[in-house]
Scaffold this active site. Structure first.
Site, PDB file in Angstrom:
ATOM      1  N   CYS A  75       0.829  -1.214   0.000  1.00 63.52           N
ATOM      2  CA  CYS A  75       0.000   0.000   0.000  1.00 63.52           C
ATOM      3  C   CYS A  75       0.865   1.266   0.000  1.00 63.52           C
ATOM      4  CB  CYS A  75      -0.901  -0.056   1.236  1.00 63.52           C
ATOM      5  SG  CYS A  75      -1.760   1.464   1.628  1.00 63.52           S
ATOM      6  N   CYS A  78       0.282   3.739   2.828  1.00 63.39           N
ATOM      7  CA  CYS A  78       0.780   3.163   4.086  1.00 63.39           C
ATOM      8  C   CYS A  78       2.272   3.435   4.233  1.00 63.39           C
ATOM      9  CB  CYS A  78       0.521   1.654   4.139  1.00 63.39           C
ATOM     10  SG  CYS A  78      -1.216   1.192   4.067  1.00 63.39           S
TER      11      CYS A  78
END
Length: 153
Positions: A75, A78
């Protein structure tokens, strides 16, 4: 059922952020409470934060406020949030604990807490209900939430 109970317990703002798949980078995890971000498993969550198997009513088991960063290695938002979370852990050492949950490895915990978007930061005050933010957020926004939600009594 557990998922529905926790949905009702958590207040999610309508911040939408998506993660595209890919695997170009990992997030490091600390393993100590000395200002480092610590890994959190489903078993440790139930022992140190809240045992959703024993009670449907939210009762924080900790003694110090907590932030949990739910992430995945693939991600991009993230990976962008990770350094901010690590800075926060160092700056608020002794005042809050900061954990990370790799949702690919801890699917059961993410499922039981209703985590559907990444990244998600879960703020757990010593008293009161948890609050969550989804998607990438600035350090200023994290600090504001810490001061308004975690460090007020």
């Amino acid at each position: 059922m557990k998922k529905n109970v926790l949905y009702l317990l958590l207040i999610f703002p309508l911040v939408i952020a998506g993660c595209s798949s890919g695997n170009n980078g990992a997030i490091s995890n600390g393993d100590t409470a000395d200002g480092a971000v610590m890994s959190l498993t489903n078993d440790n969550f139930k022992k140190n934060i809240y045992n959703y198997d024993l009670s449907k009513e939210w009762k924080f088991a900790g003694t110090i406020p907590v932030i949990i960063d739910f992430y995945a290695d693939w991600c991009p938002p993230c990976r962008q949030l990770s350094p901010l979370v690590e800075e926060i852990a160092k700056e608020y050492q002794g005042k809050i604990l900061v954990y990370k949950v790799n949702t690919d490895k801890e699917k059961l915990l993410a499922q039981n807490l209703g985590i559907t978007n990444l990244p998600t930061l879960l703020y757990i005050p010593f008293q009161g209900m948890p609050h969550a933010s989804m998607g990438w957020v600035s350090k200023d926004a994290i600090v504001k939430t810490i001061n308004e939600v975690l460090l007020t009594r």
